[in-house]
Design a protein around this motif. Structure first.
Motif, PDB file in Angstrom:
ATOM      1  N   MET A   1      60.771 102.260  24.124  1.00  0.00           N
ATOM      2  CA  MET A   1      61.203 101.550  22.939  1.00  0.00           C
ATOM      3  C   MET A   1      62.688 102.120  22.077  1.00  0.00           C
ATOM      4  O   MET A   1      63.970 101.808  22.127  1.00  0.00           O
TER       5      MET A   1
ATOM      6  N   TYR B 251      62.966  96.245  29.363  1.00  0.00           N
ATOM      7  CA  TYR B 251      62.166  97.070  28.785  1.00  0.00           C
ATOM      8  C   TYR B 251      61.190  96.312  29.288  1.00  0.00           C
ATOM      9  O   TYR B 251      59.630  97.774  29.847  1.00  0.00           O
ATOM     10  N   ALA B 254      60.456  98.114  31.967  1.00  0.00           N
ATOM     11  CA  ALA B 254      60.166 100.124  31.924  1.00  0.00           C
ATOM     12  C   ALA B 254      58.994 100.275  33.049  1.00  0.00           C
ATOM     13  O   ALA B 254      57.911  99.836  33.284  1.00  0.00           O
ATOM     14  N   LEU B 280      66.129 103.596  30.905  1.00  0.00           N
ATOM     15  CA  LEU B 280      63.829 103.265  31.159  1.00  0.00           C
ATOM     16  C   LEU B 280      63.440 104.249  31.969  1.00  0.00           C
ATOM     17  O   LEU B 280      62.529 105.237  32.366  1.00  0.00           O
TER      18      LEU B 280
END
Lengths: 56, 315
Positions: A1, B251, B254, B280
């Motif tokens: 992140m 995200y 990911a 990612l």
């Protein structure tokens, strides 16, 4: 992140992660001091900030 | 390529006749050139609709989520990896599937063709690594390698990783490509440059969510962008909201993204949002040695704890 945020242009010192036990008061103080020093050095965040909506 | 089509039809017909599957998911010709559409064939008489060429870029794994039927599915390399991801995430059972593997030589980028062609495109055909584009004015020929989708030109998994039938011999995998060259380019920038780069990249976004809808990974019953209690992200085109949406969308993928390129392909304004998911993918590969969708036996990187997981981001 953190990596992706930095990939998108967030400053490396802006976001911090830590693991502190409730018994580690000295570590807590040390980490908070460290983080505040780093973030103060960066100044106010200008990115990922939503300006208030313009109303006519 | 027409041999691929014949073999796909033949296989689909056999599977349907023998009642091995209730339906076959594949491609049929779209109403526009270079716009093949997904199609579901339920009877042996309908298999003549099925085709295969270099315009089958849509990821068919997207149509498997929570299906209950026995399904035959046409799968190129990236589709097969997303099918594996679906199986691992319990969105479909392996026993329900007959996977018709298609070794893939890459898909054509319709935007590259449209940009290079003069005038309206009437038809696009291909033979021997050449793509012939017929417009009202003339016929132009391009080398297929010059008009491949970005993700296909750096693809290292062209052959299906999982299959029950194969419609052709596996094709050689590309080994001399660097899939993450564009990510490395961004990593070399300063934070200011990166911020400005993505500001510009995401500026045209109209928040249509085509990238989300085309993605086989995005199957949540209610997407975070559609929730209003709480409202995680603003719905307008404020740059901070657009950025938040793209950040979170990436995200959520990911350790799951196979870089199939469906998102970029679906985008009506041509944003290369793969630069986010690829970052990612690169991190997953470097930090955990993980590439999504290669095996149904191993757990995904973000689903698995190892004592030696890197943790240098924690103070």
């Amino acid at each position: 992140m953190k990596n992706l945020l930095e990939h998108m242009g967030m400053e490396p010192d802006r976001l911090h992660f830590s693991w502190i036990s409730s018994a580690e008061s000295t570590k807590f103080v040390a980490v908070v001091n460290q983080i505040t020093a780093k973030v103060k050095a960066l100044g106010p965040n200008q990115r990922f900030v939503k300006k208030a909506a313009k109303v006519a | 390529m027409s041999t691929y089509t014949d073999k796909i039809r033949e296989t689909a017909q056999r599977l349907l006749k023998e009642c091995k599957v209730e339906m076959v998911i594949g491609f049929r010709k779209g109403s526009q050139p270079m716009m093949n559409e997904p199609c579901v064939v339920r009877s042996p008489e309908e298999v003549d609709q099925l085709i295969w060429d270099s315009n089958c870029g849509i990821n068919l794994a997207n149509y498997l989520t929570n299906r209950k039927e026995k399904i035959g599915i046409v799968a190129k390399g990236c589709d097969s990896r997303n099918i594996v991801t679906h199986i691992v995430e319990n969105k479909i059972a392996r026993e329900q599937l007959v996977i018709i593997g298609v070794p893939c030589l890459g898909m054509i980028d319709k935007r590259k063709i449209a940009a290079a062609a003069d005038g309206e495109i009437l038809s696009v055909t291909e033979a021997d690594g050449q793509v012939m584009v017929k417009t009202a004015q003339a016929t132009q020929t391009f080398a297929k390698s010059d008009v491949l989708q970005g993700n296909c030109s750096v693809c290292t998994h062209r052959n299906p990783v999982i299959h029950d039938e194969m419609i052709a011999e596996p094709v050689p995998e590309q080994t001399d490509v660097d899939p993450y060259a564009d990510v490395a380019e961004i990593d070399a920038m300063t934070p200011e440059q990166r911020h400005a780069f993505f500001e510009e990249l995401l500026a045209p976004c109209i928040r249509c969510y085509a990238c989300r809808n085309a993605c086989p990974l995005c199957y949540c019953p209610t997407c975070f962008v559609d929730e209003s209690k709480p409202q995680w992200v603003g719905k307008g085109q404020d740059p901070a909201d657009v950025r938040t949406f793209h950040f979170l969308r990436a995200y959520h993928c990911a350790g799951r993204c196979t870089d199939c390129g469906a998102c970029q392909r679906a985008c009506p304004v041509g944003i290369n949002m793969r630069l986010l998911t690829k970052k990612l993918n690169k991190d997953c590969l470097e930090l955990y040695g993980w590439e999504a969708g290669l095996s149904t036996e191993t757990r995904p990187a973000l689903d698995d704890y190892q004592p030696n997981d890197p943790e240098n981001f924690i103070h």
